[in-house]
Design an enzyme around this catalytic site. Structure first.
Site, PDB file in Angstrom:
ATOM      1  N   GLN A  36       0.828  -1.206   0.000  1.00  0.00           N
ATOM      2  CA  GLN A  36       0.000   0.000   0.000  1.00  0.00           C
ATOM      3  C   GLN A  36       0.865   1.259   0.000  1.00  0.00           C
ATOM      4  O   GLN A  36       2.037   1.228   0.376  1.00  0.00           O
ATOM      5  CB  GLN A  36      -0.927   0.010   1.214  1.00  0.00           C
ATOM      6  CG  GLN A  36      -0.195  -0.141   2.536  1.00  0.00           C
ATOM      7  CD  GLN A  36      -1.079  -0.640   3.657  1.00  0.00           C
ATOM      8  OE1 GLN A  36      -2.297  -0.458   3.648  1.00  0.00           O
ATOM      9  NE2 GLN A  36      -0.476  -1.283   4.648  1.00  0.00           N
ATOM     10  N   HIS A  67      -9.913   3.810  18.886  1.00  0.00           N
ATOM     11  CA  HIS A  67      -9.315   2.601  19.434  1.00  0.00           C
ATOM     12  C   HIS A  67      -9.967   2.156  20.737  1.00  0.00           C
ATOM     13  O   HIS A  67     -10.125   0.952  20.964  1.00  0.00           O
ATOM     14  CB  HIS A  67      -7.805   2.800  19.598  1.00  0.00           C
ATOM     15  CG  HIS A  67      -7.081   2.862  18.291  1.00  0.00           C
ATOM     16  ND1 HIS A  67      -6.596   4.038  17.762  1.00  0.00           N
ATOM     17  CD2 HIS A  67      -6.807   1.898  17.376  1.00  0.00           C
ATOM     18  CE1 HIS A  67      -6.034   3.783  16.590  1.00  0.00           C
ATOM     19  NE2 HIS A  67      -6.144   2.503  16.328  1.00  0.00           N
ATOM     20  N   ASP A 111      -0.025  -8.523  11.380  1.00  0.00           N
ATOM     21  CA  ASP A 111      -0.179  -7.493  10.356  1.00  0.00           C
ATOM     22  C   ASP A 111       0.720  -7.837   9.172  1.00  0.00           C
ATOM     23  O   ASP A 111       1.881  -8.207   9.355  1.00  0.00           O
ATOM     24  CB  ASP A 111       0.176  -6.115  10.906  1.00  0.00           C
ATOM     25  CG  ASP A 111      -0.296  -4.992   9.989  1.00  0.00           C
ATOM     26  OD1 ASP A 111       0.283  -4.836   8.893  1.00  0.00           O
ATOM     27  OD2 ASP A 111      -1.249  -4.286  10.356  1.00  0.00           O
ATOM     28  N   ASP A 161      -8.819  -5.175  13.140  1.00  0.00           N
ATOM     29  CA  ASP A 161      -8.567  -3.765  12.836  1.00  0.00           C
ATOM     30  C   ASP A 161      -8.033  -3.655  11.416  1.00  0.00           C
ATOM     31  O   ASP A 161      -7.073  -2.940  11.139  1.00  0.00           O
ATOM     32  CB  ASP A 161      -7.572  -3.188  13.852  1.00  0.00           C
ATOM     33  CG  ASP A 161      -7.507  -1.676  13.808  1.00  0.00           C
ATOM     34  OD1 ASP A 161      -8.371  -1.060  13.150  1.00  0.00           O
ATOM     35  OD2 ASP A 161      -6.582  -1.107  14.416  1.00  0.00           O
TER      36      ASP A 161
END
Length: 296
Positions: A36, A67, A111, A161
């Site tokens: 990205q 959050h 992630d 998330d």
């Protein structure tokens, strides 16, 4: 004299007919990872901002609204908090919020974009606030889909998330029945799965409604809730899912006890805010009640 004379501007295109603009004081970093485009900006109103693929992810001024809303309703509701799993969350703020509770023995964060994780450690240390160095943190740079398929641990709370499940998003393969079955298999009895779930204003709620409609096929309780996040300039929605507990129906006493156990003070979430988060407007309740398209 034009009001914009002394500023450069970051324009976020929310839709072909809608743009949100922020004045920029400084560009701290910009580039493209394997997955990205990224930028870290400093703005006069919101402080530092993380932007991925042209979309605001969070801002220094109000990231705790997002959050705390994502993390704490689910953690207040779960039967236990020993094992927490975060899918995505590269800024480190979701990890920070989960680790604020002393009952968390281990928090695993997966992630895919290690370059953005390192970018956030370097330029946005306030987001992680020491969470990266907490011995209870297990940070895995890898594919969340593969992790869910290969991992055999059970988790009391699973927090997604990830970016929204749009066809051009890396998260698109993570929103389907096979993945939801994998998530349920990883969830402990009495556990809660919570996810950021797009926008919930009258003109941009379609994706959220489709996500909620889909998840109702897999969980007994699927509750929509939302918070207005000023940096996003819209209502941002979440979904709390469980076979054991209705997160919306938590007592004020239970929420207050959870908040009191956290290290440090909350900025946004408490028992009164919880009621506001789950008090949905009529237009959204009507849309959620309708039958319609689901993710396959």
């Amino acid at each position: 004299m034009p009001k914009t004379e002394h500023w450069q501007w970051y324009a976020e295109e929310f839709a072909p007919t809608e743009r949100h603009e922020h004045a920029v004081e400084e560009l701290l970093a910009a580039g493209r990872s394997q997955f990205q485009q990224y930028a870290v900006l400093r703005t006069p109103v919101f402080g530092k901002m993380l932007v991925l693929d042209g979309d605001t992810q969070s801002s220094q001024g109000d990231e705790r609204i997002y959050h705390e809303s994502l993390v704490h309703p689910a953690m207040a509701a779960a039967d236990a908090l020993s094992e927490v799993l975060i899918l995505g969350g590269g800024e480190g703020a979701t990890l920070r919020e989960a680790l604020r509770h002393p009952g968390v023995a281990r928090c695993t964060m997966v992630d895919i974009d290690g370059e953005v994780v390192e970018l956030c450690k370097r330029h946005l240390p306030e987001w992680g606030a020491g969470a990266w160095d907490d011995p209870r943190a297990r940070v895995i740079i890898g594919d969340a889909l593969r992790f869910l398929r290969e991992d055999h641990d059970r988790y009391d709370v699973i927090i997604s998330d990830l970016t929204e499940p749009l066809p051009d998003s890396p998260s698109w393969p993570l929103f389907n029945g096979a993945v939801f079955r994998d998530i349920k298999a990883r969830l402990s009895e009495g556990g809660v799965y919570v996810l950021q779930a797009s926008t919930a204003a009258f003109h941009n709620m379609a994706l959220h409604v489709k996500m909620a409609r889909t998840l109702r096929n897999y969980f007994t309780y699927v509750r929509s809730y939302f918070a207005y996040v000023p940096a996003f300039d819209t209502a941002w929605a979440f979904l709390a899912c469980s076979d054991a507990v209705d997160v919306q129906a938590l007592s004020g006493e239970r929420i207050a006890r959870h908040v009191a156990e956290l290290r440090g003070e909350n900025f946004y979430y408490d028992e009164e805010t919880h009621r506001r988060l789950f008090a949905l407007p009529l237009y959204l309740r009507r849309a959620l009640a309708e039958k319609g398209e689901v993710f396959s």
